[in-house]
Design a protein around this motif. Structure first.
Motif, mmCIF file in Angstrom:
data_model
loop_
_atom_site.group_PDB
_atom_site.id
_atom_site.type_symbol
_atom_site.label_atom_id
_atom_site.label_comp_id
_atom_site.label_asym_id
_atom_site.label_seq_id
_atom_site.Cartn_x
_atom_site.Cartn_y
_atom_site.Cartn_z
ATOM 1 N N LEU A 9 31.363 36.195 35.898
ATOM 2 C CA LEU A 9 31.450 37.037 37.087
ATOM 3 C C LEU A 9 31.505 36.178 38.348
ATOM 4 C CD1 LEU A 9 31.363 39.863 38.375
ATOM 5 C CD2 LEU A 9 28.859 39.696 38.358
ATOM 6 N N PHE A 10 30.646 35.163 38.415
ATOM 7 C CA PHE A 10 30.627 34.275 39.580
ATOM 8 C C PHE A 10 31.966 33.569 39.742
ATOM 9 C CE2 PHE A 10 30.007 29.982 41.321
ATOM 10 C CZ PHE A 10 29.458 30.295 42.561
ATOM 11 N N SER A 11 32.511 33.079 38.655
ATOM 12 C CA SER A 11 33.791 32.367 38.705
ATOM 13 C C SER A 11 34.917 33.278 39.191
ATOM 14 C CB SER A 11 34.127 31.806 37.319
ATOM 15 O OG SER A 11 35.364 31.131 37.333
ATOM 16 N N CYS A 12 34.936 34.509 38.718
ATOM 17 C CA CYS A 12 35.978 35.462 39.125
ATOM 18 C C CYS A 12 35.871 35.802 40.610
ATOM 19 C CB CYS A 12 35.888 36.734 38.286
ATOM 20 S SG CYS A 12 36.330 36.519 36.555
ATOM 21 N N ILE A 13 34.646 36.049 41.061
ATOM 22 C CA ILE A 13 34.431 36.390 42.474
ATOM 23 C C ILE A 13 34.792 35.203 43.362
ATOM 24 C CG2 ILE A 13 32.698 36.982 44.216
ATOM 25 C CD1 ILE A 13 31.221 38.565 42.070
ATOM 26 N N LYS A 14 34.398 34.008 42.948
ATOM 27 C CA LYS A 14 34.700 32.811 43.730
ATOM 28 C C LYS A 14 36.205 32.603 43.856
ATOM 29 C CE LYS A 14 33.993 27.817 43.899
ATOM 30 N NZ LYS A 14 33.330 26.634 43.303
ATOM 31 N N ASP A 15 36.933 32.738 42.752
ATOM 32 C CA ASP A 15 38.394 32.577 42.782
ATOM 33 C C ASP A 15 39.032 33.599 43.711
ATOM 34 O OD1 ASP A 15 38.195 30.506 40.992
ATOM 35 O OD2 ASP A 15 38.675 31.724 39.226
ATOM 36 N N LEU A 16 38.516 34.817 43.685
ATOM 37 C CA LEU A 16 39.073 35.881 44.529
ATOM 38 C C LEU A 16 38.796 35.617 46.006
ATOM 39 C CD1 LEU A 16 40.421 38.695 44.683
ATOM 40 C CD2 LEU A 16 38.141 39.685 44.476
ATOM 41 N N VAL A 17 37.569 35.184 46.306
ATOM 42 C CA VAL A 17 37.158 34.995 47.704
ATOM 43 C C VAL A 17 37.888 33.822 48.354
ATOM 44 C CG1 VAL A 17 35.232 34.340 49.199
ATOM 45 C CG2 VAL A 17 34.909 36.083 47.439
ATOM 46 N N VAL A 18 37.950 32.686 47.669
ATOM 47 C CA VAL A 18 38.528 31.480 48.280
ATOM 48 C C VAL A 18 40.036 31.620 48.516
ATOM 49 C CG1 VAL A 18 36.754 29.972 47.321
ATOM 50 C CG2 VAL A 18 38.870 30.346 46.047
ATOM 51 N N GLN A 19 40.674 32.583 47.865
ATOM 52 C CA GLN A 19 42.105 32.802 48.064
ATOM 53 C C GLN A 19 42.411 33.612 49.323
ATOM 54 O OE1 GLN A 19 43.579 34.619 44.459
ATOM 55 N NE2 GLN A 19 43.051 32.844 43.189
ATOM 56 N N GLN A 20 41.383 34.210 49.916
ATOM 57 C CA GLN A 20 41.595 35.033 51.103
ATOM 58 C C GLN A 20 41.896 34.147 52.319
ATOM 59 O OE1 GLN A 20 41.704 38.386 50.546
ATOM 60 N NE2 GLN A 20 41.305 37.689 48.452
ATOM 61 N N ALA A 21 42.796 34.624 53.177
ATOM 62 C CA ALA A 21 43.231 33.836 54.330
ATOM 63 C C ALA A 21 42.065 33.541 55.277
ATOM 64 C CB ALA A 21 44.329 34.584 55.077
ATOM 65 N N LEU A 22 41.144 34.475 55.412
ATOM 66 C CA LEU A 22 40.027 34.308 56.342
ATOM 67 C C LEU A 22 39.018 33.273 55.863
ATOM 68 C CD1 LEU A 22 38.650 35.312 58.960
ATOM 69 C CD2 LEU A 22 37.568 37.110 57.585
ATOM 70 N N PHE A 23 39.010 33.002 54.561
ATOM 71 C CA PHE A 23 37.977 32.127 54.012
ATOM 72 C C PHE A 23 38.028 30.723 54.608
ATOM 73 C CE2 PHE A 23 36.333 29.042 50.954
ATOM 74 C CZ PHE A 23 35.062 29.544 50.732
ATOM 75 N N SER A 24 39.215 30.150 54.742
ATOM 76 C CA SER A 24 39.325 28.788 55.265
ATOM 77 C C SER A 24 38.823 28.700 56.709
ATOM 78 C CB SER A 24 40.769 28.290 55.181
ATOM 79 O OG SER A 24 41.631 29.138 55.918
ATOM 80 N N THR A 25 39.060 29.758 57.490
ATOM 81 C CA THR A 25 38.574 29.784 58.870
ATOM 82 C C THR A 25 37.050 29.840 58.907
ATOM 83 O OG1 THR A 25 40.577 30.943 59.596
ATOM 84 C CG2 THR A 25 38.664 31.015 61.065
ATOM 85 N N LEU A 26 36.473 30.727 58.094
ATOM 86 C CA LEU A 26 35.013 30.828 58.018
ATOM 87 C C LEU A 26 34.403 29.527 57.493
ATOM 88 C CD1 LEU A 26 34.616 34.445 56.569
ATOM 89 C CD2 LEU A 26 34.129 33.695 58.909
ATOM 90 N N GLU A 27 35.081 28.903 56.553
ATOM 91 C CA GLU A 27 34.600 27.643 55.990
ATOM 92 C C GLU A 27 34.551 26.554 57.067
ATOM 93 O OE1 GLU A 27 35.403 25.204 51.859
ATOM 94 O OE2 GLU A 27 37.149 25.823 53.048
ATOM 95 N N ASP A 28 35.549 26.518 57.932
ATOM 96 C CA ASP A 28 35.560 25.539 59.025
ATOM 97 C C ASP A 28 34.394 25.748 59.978
ATOM 98 O OD1 ASP A 28 37.835 24.292 58.073
ATOM 99 O OD2 ASP A 28 39.212 25.469 59.315
ATOM 100 N N TRP A 29 34.077 27.007 60.259
ATOM 101 C CA TRP A 29 33.010 27.326 61.205
ATOM 102 C C TRP A 29 31.623 27.181 60.589
ATOM 103 C CZ3 TRP A 29 35.260 32.610 63.286
ATOM 104 C CH2 TRP A 29 36.370 32.352 64.102
ATOM 105 N N LEU A 30 31.455 27.674 59.358
ATOM 106 C CA LEU A 30 30.126 27.859 58.776
ATOM 107 C C LEU A 30 29.740 26.822 57.718
ATOM 108 C CD1 LEU A 30 30.350 31.747 58.361
ATOM 109 C CD2 LEU A 30 29.271 30.477 60.237
ATOM 110 N N VAL A 31 30.673 25.964 57.344
ATOM 111 C CA VAL A 31 30.392 24.963 56.308
ATOM 112 C C VAL A 31 30.771 23.554 56.763
ATOM 113 C CG1 VAL A 31 30.854 24.213 53.933
ATOM 114 C CG2 VAL A 31 30.733 26.659 54.474
ATOM 115 N N LYS A 32 31.968 23.416 57.284
ATOM 116 C CA LYS A 32 32.495 22.086 57.570
ATOM 117 C C LYS A 32 32.219 21.576 58.979
ATOM 118 C CE LYS A 32 36.153 22.282 54.087
ATOM 119 N NZ LYS A 32 37.612 22.206 53.816
#
Length: 285
Positions: A9-32
């Motif tokens: 379940l975790f793997s499926c959700i992770k694959d789905l989430v990281v493919q979203q266009a907004l994810f990379s933007t949020l990752e830049d702000w909140l992770v990187k």
């Protein structure tokens, strides 16, 4: 050995989430962001990380709460008190949402699999995005002491229960221990708690604005569900600890387990007294 179902379940959700266009933007702000990515908890060096600070903070909270509850208090005008309470609730509502989002994005960005999410390897250091959000979470629990001051200033002393003071003081200790020991499963507990607090502070904000929504019971129900989810998470941590090479922070897990059991008992007792009595009054009418 892995717990069935959850890793997939975790793997499926992770694959789905990281493919979203907004994810990379949020990752830049909140992770990187450099301050988040390079964060490191160092006892006595990181602000608010010393044992002395923790001890003085908790003892000061308990002492001031006792003293202020016994003395005559300055009277604030009702509009001013409502304004302060509204700003406080908006701040914690917003902060809880940001912490939940930041931790979720960090999980999907930094955690390779469900096993690691539940069970950090032995020797894990409290550094990086996941522990940055755990650190902000720890600081937010000190900010929540303002809840108690608002109760005292409003004169609603019935709300100043043992449960309230015990919960607010000990949760700071729990968060500190989790950080200091790099305890496994911290991200999952953080996300569930922040989601509950988004609901809770939304309810408080609406009450402050005079709306008085009818879902007060749901707030307590959510808190109880959170504790049961915490038990599930802790059970999985123990499973991985004894079926693999061990998990980071297993000793601090014992403290947290005892704390959560005590909270579950106290919240269940509060739930029974609050809503069972209401039900009896309703039937009597």
């Amino acid at each position: 050995m892995e717990v069935p179902f959850f890793p997939t379940l975790f793997s499926c959700i992770k694959d789905l989430v990281v493919q979203q266009a907004l994810f990379s933007t949020l990752e830049d702000w909140l992770v990187k962001h450099p301050k988040i990515l390079k964060f490191s908890w160092e006892n006595g060096q990181t602000p608010a990380s010393s044992h002395r600070f923790l001890t003085l903070t908790v003892l000061s909270y308990i002492s001031f709460t006792f003293v202020l509850s016994q003395l005559s208090r300055p009277s604030l005008s009702r509009p001013l008190l409502k304004s302060i309470a509204a700003l406080h609730n908006i701040f914690l509502l917003t902060l809880s949402f940001i912490m939940a989002l930041g931790c979720l994005v960090s999980i999907f960005s930094q955690v390779p699999n469900f096993n690691t999410l539940v069970c950090f390897p032995r020797g894990t250091s409290p550094s990086g995005p996941l522990f940055f959000w755990a650190y902000i979470f720890y600081l937010s629990k000190i900010v929540e002491f303002m809840d108690t001051l608002l109760i005292i200033l409003s004169g609603s002393m019935k709300r100043l229960s043992f449960l309230h003071v015990y919960h607010h003081s000990m949760v700071v200790v729990m968060c500190y221990i989790c950080l200091d020991s790099a305890q496994s499963s911290v991200p999952m507990v953080l996300v569930t708690n922040c989601v509950v607090h988004v609901v809770m502070y939304t309810y408080y904000l609406l009450c402050t604005l005079g709306m008085h929504p009818k879902w007060k019971k749901m707030v307590t129900d959510f808190q109880l569900v959170q504790f049961w989810l915490s038990f599930l998470i802790m059970a999985m941590l123990v499973f991985y600890h004894f079926t693999a090479s061990g998990c980071s922070g297993i000793l601090s897990w014992c403290f947290n387990a005892a704390f959560i059991v005590s909270l579950l008992y106290l919240f269940s007792d509060f739930h029974a007294k609050s809503y069972s009595s209401n039900a009896k009054v309703f039937k009597g009418n």
